[in-house]
Design an enzyme around this catalytic site. Structure first.
Site, mmCIF file in Angstrom:
data_model
loop_
_atom_site.group_PDB
_atom_site.id
_atom_site.type_symbol
_atom_site.label_atom_id
_atom_site.label_comp_id
_atom_site.label_asym_id
_atom_site.label_seq_id
_atom_site.Cartn_x
_atom_site.Cartn_y
_atom_site.Cartn_z
ATOM 1 N N LYS A 38 41.767 40.240 36.648
ATOM 2 C CA LYS A 38 40.955 39.261 37.206
ATOM 3 C C LYS A 38 39.705 39.070 36.285
ATOM 4 O O LYS A 38 39.438 40.021 35.524
ATOM 5 C CB LYS A 38 40.307 40.155 38.565
ATOM 6 C CG LYS A 38 39.204 39.306 39.204
ATOM 7 C CD LYS A 38 38.794 39.585 40.593
ATOM 8 C CE LYS A 38 37.896 40.930 40.528
ATOM 9 N NZ LYS A 38 36.533 40.736 39.969
ATOM 10 N N ASP A 82 40.148 44.456 37.074
ATOM 11 C CA ASP A 82 39.055 43.609 36.330
ATOM 12 C C ASP A 82 39.038 43.665 34.617
ATOM 13 O O ASP A 82 39.287 44.784 34.147
ATOM 14 C CB ASP A 82 37.798 44.189 36.708
ATOM 15 C CG ASP A 82 37.041 43.296 37.905
ATOM 16 O OD1 ASP A 82 37.419 42.253 37.781
ATOM 17 O OD2 ASP A 82 36.314 44.056 38.592
ATOM 18 N N GLU A 122 33.123 35.529 45.856
ATOM 19 C CA GLU A 122 31.700 36.491 46.210
ATOM 20 C C GLU A 122 30.671 35.778 46.648
ATOM 21 O O GLU A 122 30.088 35.020 45.693
ATOM 22 C CB GLU A 122 31.695 37.463 44.933
ATOM 23 C CG GLU A 122 30.587 38.318 45.122
ATOM 24 C CD GLU A 122 30.668 39.682 44.356
ATOM 25 O OE1 GLU A 122 31.656 39.470 43.447
ATOM 26 O OE2 GLU A 122 29.760 40.430 44.272
ATOM 27 N N ASP A 164 35.559 46.411 37.989
ATOM 28 C CA ASP A 164 34.410 46.910 37.103
ATOM 29 C C ASP A 164 33.240 47.513 37.942
ATOM 30 O O ASP A 164 32.244 47.988 37.107
ATOM 31 C CB ASP A 164 34.038 46.133 36.139
ATOM 32 C CG ASP A 164 33.478 44.581 36.604
ATOM 33 O OD1 ASP A 164 33.290 44.290 37.702
ATOM 34 O OD2 ASP A 164 33.114 43.771 35.665
ATOM 35 N N SER A 165 33.027 47.318 39.179
ATOM 36 C CA SER A 165 31.991 47.986 39.938
ATOM 37 C C SER A 165 32.016 49.319 39.737
ATOM 38 O O SER A 165 31.247 50.135 40.206
ATOM 39 C CB SER A 165 32.344 47.588 41.587
ATOM 40 O OG SER A 165 33.816 47.914 41.784
ATOM 41 N N GLU A 195 35.855 36.705 35.587
ATOM 42 C CA GLU A 195 35.029 35.899 36.401
ATOM 43 C C GLU A 195 34.757 34.567 35.492
ATOM 44 O O GLU A 195 34.903 34.683 34.381
ATOM 45 C CB GLU A 195 33.695 36.652 36.121
ATOM 46 C CG GLU A 195 33.520 38.080 37.000
ATOM 47 C CD GLU A 195 32.612 38.758 37.084
ATOM 48 O OE1 GLU A 195 31.358 38.267 36.382
ATOM 49 O OE2 GLU A 195 32.514 40.071 37.544
HETATM 50 O O1 KIV Z 1 34.180 44.747 40.437
HETATM 51 C C1 KIV Z 1 34.583 44.642 41.722
HETATM 52 O O2 KIV Z 1 34.444 45.710 42.467
HETATM 53 C C2 KIV Z 1 34.634 43.338 42.285
HETATM 54 C C3 KIV Z 1 34.531 43.170 43.876
HETATM 55 C C4 KIV Z 1 32.969 43.152 44.040
HETATM 56 C C5 KIV Z 1 35.318 41.878 44.518
HETATM 57 O O3 KIV Z 1 34.778 42.491 41.416
#
Ligand code: KIV
Length: 272
Positions: free
Chosen positions: A120, A91, A189, A52-53, A122
């Site tokens: 993924k 994500d 992280e 989600d970056s 958090e």
């Molecule tokens: O969203 C993302 O790119 C991430 C990385 C920072 C691991 O979760």
């Protein structure tokens, strides 16, 4: 890796576990589109993370918080069309897994519409029940510990996590609980290198690090950071692999080599 090799055995959760057992480093990068997905995996990247970056590096937002489920599905499907061999991890965006029921519904979307092989999310102890429910229904999960960017407003910034003893013990315990709940991979992280090494040694599942030192089972970076094109500040844990290279492919190949050989991350990319 040659183009043919990209069509070799697909990378699965079993492959990742075997790599951990054999002490072979796992190479991961973020990807948000089909062209990069194809380039990255033919350069040797084994796990493509649709992070989600993308909210920050693609959409130009200040945080990952505004990223929607539809946007994650869109980018995941694009990456899925470009890949052949790499494992596609996607994500779950902010508030898409606030309850186990919601997590099941949205993880199913990422897999069915987005072509993801693993989701993924958090969180530590608070996600144990959700991880148990997802994995019991055949959805592979990566649990993201340490700095959790979706909580940036609560944290008051992107700060190193687990520095005090209490927080470090809690993170280690969370890692074990998430493994027991069925998590297939952990991502840590921005945590002290020694804590990341301790967590990696304490669980059987692969641990992928970013800003967590060289002792993790694998490494991930945000693609735009490693290509040196992120506007503004580049995190201390990232390295610009384009420096001295004449093509994006050569830069990615040099990242793959650096992770596989343990040269990256170096001490200066880690935290105490
Ligand atoms: O969203 C993302 O790119 C991430 C990385 C920072 C691991 O979760």
């Amino acid at each position: 890796m040659s183009g043919d090799a990209a069509h070799a055995n697909p990378i699965t959760v079993t492959t990742l576990r075997k790599m951990k057992r054999n002490a072979e480093k796992i190479v991961c990068l973020t990807a948000y589109d089909a062209s990069f997905a194809a380039l990255l995996e033919t350069a040797g990247v084994e796990v493509l993370l649709v992070g989600d970056s993308l909210g920050m590096v693609v959409q130009g937002r200040e945080t990952t918080v505004p990223v929607s489920m539809d946007e994650m599905v869109y980018h995941s499907a694009a990456v899925a069309r470009g890949r052949r061999r790499a494992l596609l991890m996607a994500d779950m965006p902010f508030m898409s897994y606030a309850t186990p029921e919601q997590a099941l519904r949205n993880a199913a979307r990422l897999m069915q519409e987005g072509g993801a092989h693993m989701v993924k999310l958090e969180g530590g102890a608070i996600q144990v029940e959700t991880v148990a429910q997802l994995t019991a229904r055949g959805i592979p999960v990566c649990a993201h510990l340490g700095l959790q960017p979706q909580s940036v407003h609560r944290l008051g910034g992107y700060r190193v996590q687990g520095r005090d003893e209490g927080a470090a013990r809690q993170m280690l315990q969370d890692a074990k609980s998430l493994q027991a709940a069925g998590a297939d991979v952990l991502l840590v992280e921005s945590i002290p290198t020694t804590l990341a090494a301790e967590i990696t040694g304490a669980v059987d599942i692969p641990v992928i690090g970013i800003g967590a030192g060289a002792d993790c089972d694998g490494q991930v970076l945000v693609l735009y950071d490693m290509l040196g094109i992120t506007p503004g500040h580049r995190p201390k844990f990232a390295r610009d692999f384009m420096l001295g290279q004449t093509s994006v492919r050569a830069a990615v190949e040099s990242y793959v080599l650096a992770v596989k050989s343990g040269v990256f991350p170096a001490t200066e990319h880690g935290f105490n």
